[in-house]
Write an enzyme that holds these catalytic residues in place. Structure first.
Site, PDB file in Angstrom:
ATOM      1  N   CYS A 114       0.830  -1.203   0.000  1.00  0.00           N
ATOM      2  CA  CYS A 114       0.000   0.000   0.000  1.00  0.00           C
ATOM      3  C   CYS A 114       0.869   1.259   0.000  1.00  0.00           C
ATOM      4  O   CYS A 114       1.531   1.542  -0.974  1.00  0.00           O
ATOM      5  CB  CYS A 114      -0.980  -0.045   1.178  1.00  0.00           C
TER       6      CYS A 114
ATOM      7  N   HIS B  71      -3.511  -5.664   1.284  1.00  0.00           N
ATOM      8  CA  HIS B  71      -3.314  -5.900   2.714  1.00  0.00           C
ATOM      9  C   HIS B  71      -3.647  -7.355   3.027  1.00  0.00           C
ATOM     10  O   HIS B  71      -4.477  -7.978   2.365  1.00  0.00           O
ATOM     11  CB  HIS B  71      -4.219  -4.982   3.538  1.00  0.00           C
TER      12      HIS B  71
END
Length: 490
Positions: A331, A428
């Site tokens: 991310c 994630h």
């Protein structure tokens, strides 16, 4: 509505952990339980089935209670973007980023209304709530407009159990001081105390329990021994700790600790590997020569990049990569590894990134929050095993990607260079995928001269909830807590 509220004498005393265990324990005693935290300040997120964002802790607590997490279990989520500003998310929808004073002025009434609406909806489906407070209930400078401690206990009309951490010292002062600073009305709400993180001989603390009960008039419902390796994810970065190696020879994995680190729970499966040592890096001198480097998520990508650039840490990461180091960027970490980051779509100058990936990242207004599934891309250099997780990001990363890392929802995602030595992804929970994690670690093991290991199952969350519930049942007066809940109904 029936329920019980877990408050603490301070942050990180174990409120989330105890609330999680109580959710499972009370379900096992036949109650239909929902977790609830009216306002959560954390950069650890959980994506619900409806792809809405709530605090990670309430998602975990819902799992422990055998229920599907919803935005009503955490109607307000505050995600810090700087020391003074936080993104305000109400019922899963991002509103704006505000300072504390702006939030108290402009959002207090709306927040209070959102809390009431959530409680009314939860009341239709559940017998009782396990409610978690935040920080301390006696932040006297903020209590006139607080939305998470005694005001919520008053709203729902439930008893309060106060948790104190004996491991940090000063447990008597923290309990007495908290009770003394509460108004008489709120002091009467505190129906029990829990002493958490106890080490040593319980018999030596009996006189302490007697003193606490005699002095405060509040019963001690239990003394919980310090529980190592319980496997329950922490609520926020206060719970981030380096883990020591569990074997004499182990893999050294370094994790960059950004100033606004988010979703560090991505790392937690690695801590369950017996030959893996995790350490967090904040400066150049701490980096060293790890077997692998992970750049996790951040809530303030450009600001965290600039802060680390000022320390020389970003240049050290670049050199580490050029010398053959293994890197995974997740991310915000993925964005920082790109060539350039644009603050918005009209930005023409941008901020130079570390430049490991020939990509650019542009930040946009609409946040992507989505659960995803798929498999490792055939061009990544890894076996095409199944993968799943979630995405939470404002950035859009683009460029010439010849070797994607993943194939998710029928689209290529991320980047994988040098046969998977350098990885960037928005996924994630990627390390929660046991097959890929094991292959990635075994590559590191071979390179470091260590023995390969068989895959371990890190998806046994249910077993961890069961162990935690049994731990609480062993050391808490469960019968009194259940009676407290039953008698709480208005």
């Amino acid at each position: 509505m029936k329920g019980v509220m877990i408050q603490g004498t301070a942050s990180n005393v174990g409120k989330s952990w105890i609330a999680t265990g109580l959710c499972r324990l009370l379900v096992c005693h036949g109650l239909a339980i929902a977790p609830f935290k009216s306002q959560n300040m954390s950069n650890n997120s959980y994506i619900t089935r409806n792809e809405e964002e709530i605090g990670r802790a309430q998602g975990i607590q819902a799992e422990a209670a055998f229920v599907e997490a919803t935005v009503d279990m955490n109607p307000i989520l505050l995600k810090p973007t700087s020391d003074q500003r936080s993104e305000v998310i109400i019922h899963g929808v991002s509103q704006a980023a505000w300072t504390g004073s702006e939030y108290r002025t402009h959002w207090y009434e709306q927040g209070k209304q959102a809390i009431k609406q959530s409680v009314q909806r939860l009341e239709q489906d559940y017998d009782a709530l396990v409610i978690e407070g935040a920080g301390s209930p006696v932040e006297v400078n903020l209590n006139d407009r607080e939305l998470v401690n005694m005001s919520v206990a008053d709203l729902i009309d439930v008893p309060v159990i106060l948790v104190a951490d004996i491991d940090r010292g000063g447990v008597f002062a923290s309990i007495v001081g908290t009770l003394e600073l509460l108004s008489e009305k709120h002091r009467k709400r505190v129906k029990g105390l829990i002493i958490n993180k106890f080490r040593g001989e319980r018999a030596l603390f009996e006189s302490g329990i007697e003193w606490i009960e005699n002095y405060t008039g509040v019963p001690v419902l239990g003394v919980l021994p310090h529980l190592e390796d319980h496997g329950i994810e922490g609520e926020d970065s206060l719970t981030v700790q380096s883990t020591s190696a569990k074997r004499e020879k182990s893999l050294d994995i370094a994790v960059i600790h950004w100033p606004y680190l988010s979703n560090e729970t991505d790392i937690s499966p690695l801590t369950q590997e017996q030959d893996v040592s995790i350490r967090y890096v904040r400066s150049v001198d701490q980096l060293g020569k790890p077997d692998a480097l992970i750049l996790p998520g951040t809530r303030s990508t450009i600001e965290d990049y600039l802060a680390c650039e000022e320390k020389g840490l970003t240049e050290a990461i670049r050199v580490y990569a050029e010398r053959g180091g293994v890197i995974v960027g997740i991310c915000g970490g993925y964005q920082i590894l790109s060539d350039v980051m644009y603050r918005h779509e009209a930005d023409r100058e941008g901020v130079q990134g570390i430049g490991i990936f020939p990509l650019s990242t542009t930040f946009v207004k609409n946040k992507q929050t989505i659960r995803v599934s798929g498999h490792i891309h055939e061009a990544s250099g890894y076996s095409p095993v199944p993968m799943s997780g979630y995405e939470i990001h404002l950035g859009r990363t683009a460029g010439s990607i010849k070797y994607p890392f993943l194939q998710l929802n029928d689209e290529p995602e991320g980047i994988s260079l040098d046969q998977g030595r350098l990885i960037g992804t928005y996924l994630h929970d990627c390390f929660h995928n046991d097959g890929w994690r094991t292959e990635w670690l075994n590559r590191l093991r071979r390179k470091s001269g260590l023995s390969e290991q068989v895959m371990i199952d890190t998806s046994d969350r249910d077993e961890r909830y069961e162990r935690l519930a049994k731990h609480l049942e062993t050391y808490l007066n469960t019968e009194k807590i259940i009676k407290m809940i039953e008698e709480s109904a208005p």
